[in-house]
Design a protein around this motif. Sequence first.
Motif, PDB file in Angstrom:
ATOM      1  N   TYR A 141       0.904  -1.122  -0.144  1.00 28.54           N
ATOM      2  CA  TYR A 141      -0.161   0.128   0.010  1.00 28.54           C
ATOM      3  C   TYR A 141       0.808   1.186   0.007  1.00 28.54           C
ATOM      4  N   ALA A 142       2.200   1.057   0.141  1.00 29.59           N
ATOM      5  CA  ALA A 142       2.778   2.293   0.207  1.00 29.59           C
ATOM      6  C   ALA A 142       4.337   1.940   0.068  1.00 29.59           C
ATOM      7  N   VAL A 143       5.189   2.866  -0.245  1.00 31.92           N
ATOM      8  CA  VAL A 143       6.767   2.730  -0.446  1.00 31.92           C
ATOM      9  C   VAL A 143       7.411   3.851   0.223  1.00 31.92           C
ATOM     10  N   ALA A 144       8.387   3.255   1.215  1.00 30.74           N
ATOM     11  CA  ALA A 144       9.134   4.316   1.983  1.00 30.74           C
ATOM     12  C   ALA A 144      10.741   4.398   1.518  1.00 30.74           C
ATOM     13  N   GLN A 145      11.004   5.577   1.721  1.00 28.61           N
ATOM     14  CA  GLN A 145      12.488   5.775   1.304  1.00 28.61           C
ATOM     15  C   GLN A 145      12.772   7.118   2.035  1.00 28.61           C
ATOM     16  N   GLY A 146      14.152   7.546   2.383  1.00 31.25           N
ATOM     17  CA  GLY A 146      14.525   8.551   2.793  1.00 31.25           C
ATOM     18  C   GLY A 146      15.618   8.747   3.988  1.00 31.25           C
ATOM     19  N   ALA A 147      16.005   9.816   4.265  1.00 34.84           N
ATOM     20  CA  ALA A 147      16.893   9.853   5.429  1.00 34.84           C
ATOM     21  C   ALA A 147      16.382  10.004   6.817  1.00 34.84           C
ATOM     22  N   ILE A 148      17.063   9.436   7.634  1.00 37.40           N
ATOM     23  CA  ILE A 148      16.309   9.118   8.990  1.00 37.40           C
ATOM     24  C   ILE A 148      16.857   9.779  10.063  1.00 37.40           C
ATOM     25  N   ALA A 149      15.796  10.556  10.882  1.00 36.55           N
ATOM     26  CA  ALA A 149      16.097  11.436  11.960  1.00 36.55           C
ATOM     27  C   ALA A 149      15.768  10.706  13.334  1.00 36.55           C
ATOM     28  N   THR A 150      16.890  10.220  14.024  1.00 40.27           N
ATOM     29  CA  THR A 150      16.735   9.839  15.250  1.00 40.27           C
ATOM     30  C   THR A 150      16.405  10.749  16.625  1.00 40.27           C
ATOM     31  N   GLY A 151      17.197  11.870  16.351  1.00 44.97           N
ATOM     32  CA  GLY A 151      16.889  12.728  17.621  1.00 44.97           C
ATOM     33  C   GLY A 151      17.534  12.415  18.881  1.00 44.97           C
ATOM     34  N   ALA A 152      18.548  11.338  18.680  1.00 50.87           N
ATOM     35  CA  ALA A 152      19.279  10.930  19.776  1.00 50.87           C
ATOM     36  C   ALA A 152      20.882  11.381  19.743  1.00 50.87           C
ATOM     37  N   ILE A 153      21.508  11.411  20.616  1.00 49.70           N
ATOM     38  CA  ILE A 153      22.859  11.716  21.029  1.00 49.70           C
ATOM     39  C   ILE A 153      23.520  10.425  21.331  1.00 49.70           C
ATOM     40  N   ALA A 154      24.785   9.893  20.618  1.00 47.90           N
ATOM     41  CA  ALA A 154      25.575   8.851  21.154  1.00 47.90           C
ATOM     42  C   ALA A 154      27.138   9.285  20.711  1.00 47.90           C
ATOM     43  N   ALA A 155      27.803   9.187  22.037  1.00 47.15           N
ATOM     44  CA  ALA A 155      29.090   9.415  21.970  1.00 47.15           C
ATOM     45  C   ALA A 155      29.861   8.260  22.587  1.00 47.15           C
ATOM     46  N   ARG A 156      30.955   7.909  22.150  1.00 47.38           N
ATOM     47  CA  ARG A 156      31.827   6.423  22.757  1.00 47.38           C
ATOM     48  C   ARG A 156      33.089   6.792  22.615  1.00 47.38           C
ATOM     49  N   GLY A 157      33.787   6.618  23.836  1.00 45.40           N
ATOM     50  CA  GLY A 157      35.279   6.788  23.896  1.00 45.40           C
ATOM     51  C   GLY A 157      35.854   5.515  24.193  1.00 45.40           C
ATOM     52  N   ALA A 158      37.108   5.611  24.621  1.00 46.02           N
ATOM     53  CA  ALA A 158      37.940   4.384  24.904  1.00 46.02           C
ATOM     54  C   ALA A 158      37.217   3.871  26.442  1.00 46.02           C
ATOM     55  N   ALA A 159      37.110   4.707  27.592  1.00 48.18           N
ATOM     56  CA  ALA A 159      36.896   4.445  28.593  1.00 48.18           C
ATOM     57  C   ALA A 159      35.411   4.485  29.293  1.00 48.18           C
ATOM     58  N   SER A 160      34.516   5.340  28.381  1.00 49.16           N
ATOM     59  CA  SER A 160      33.148   5.717  28.875  1.00 49.16           C
ATOM     60  C   SER A 160      32.252   6.185  27.378  1.00 49.16           C
ATOM     61  N   SER A 161      31.030   5.978  27.764  1.00 50.72           N
ATOM     62  CA  SER A 161      30.118   6.538  26.534  1.00 50.72           C
ATOM     63  C   SER A 161      29.095   7.157  26.906  1.00 50.72           C
TER      64      SER A 161
END
Length: 370
Positions: A141-161
Amino acid sequence: MVLGRRYLKILLALLAISPPPAHAQVRIKDIVDVEGVRSNQLIGYGLVVGLNGTGDKLDNAVFTRESLIGMLERLGVNTRDQEAKLETKDIAAVMVTAELPPFTHGGSRIDVSVSALGDATNLTGGTLLVTPLLAADGEVYAVAQGAIATGAIAARGAASSVTRGVPTSGRISNGGTVEKEVTFRLDKGGNALRLGLRNPDLTTARRIAAEINRAIGPISKATDPRTVVLDIANRDPIDVLGRIEDLMVQPDNPAIVIIDEASGTIVMGDAVRISTVAIAQGNLTIRVTETPQVSQPAPLSRGGTTVIVPRTQIQVDDQHDRKLGILDSGVTLRDLVASLNALGVGPRDLISILQSIKAAGALQADLQVR
């Protein structure tokens, strides 16, 4: 001075004859649905590309590997012979869901939701490739395509995230194009329309039927707490619905107290009443404190040894300062909340009190514990 008194008398007279505040009323369109007019859920499976090394690990997600190989083959790229060398981490398998609103025509745009299916850690910055969306009948019934927006922030380092939000789930605004519409005609429904209450209540259904009959004529009847039937005969259903949807009624709800023990949340409706009861609430607290002391022999003594002497202090708090309180019959929800707050208890203790009041038969409401 005389003039001031005269104005004061006039003001008091106006306040005496002023009508009481009206109860809250809502539009009929906000509390009912037209039966047959409904949305449809769509679902699809697709691939998200363009991730910055946060996609699925192809060694773990077999479905992602096979989907990638199949997509490349359809585009004329043969990777079957080099399957073992596929080590990209910029692609992720996702489930795509959407809701097809009623009366949506071909070419209309709808929002879609995208959720990771494998072990991808972040979909931010990814692009969903063309994904067919199917309904329960298996039709597209429909076709989807496009850029995703999560609204989330994720940062990861060697010791913590640090992660804020859910980076493995996002939306594509207007990312779906309707290819096939669900046919439904209000003007082909015969001589009757049925209104379904979102919160079933017999009193509310009767009020809706009475207000419609007052404004348009004797065409409506409440058949059960959820349904109001409209006998439109030869009338235009669009015109009838347009005239009644803005009519104002006062909904009535049963007295319900909802308790969520996991979060300590208590929600009470305006119709909740409590008969006069006496309540005493308190907890027995026993505090045991160990303070061991070291005992040493006197200087220059013979045969003495250093030992540890236990010292225990016990305190008992039986809440003797708390008295038996009387909770008067609550006239309004405001009075009920004020009376319960006057007892000086928190939400956790309030849950136990409400359950005990219900067991005593003094809570005139339905108590639902979740």
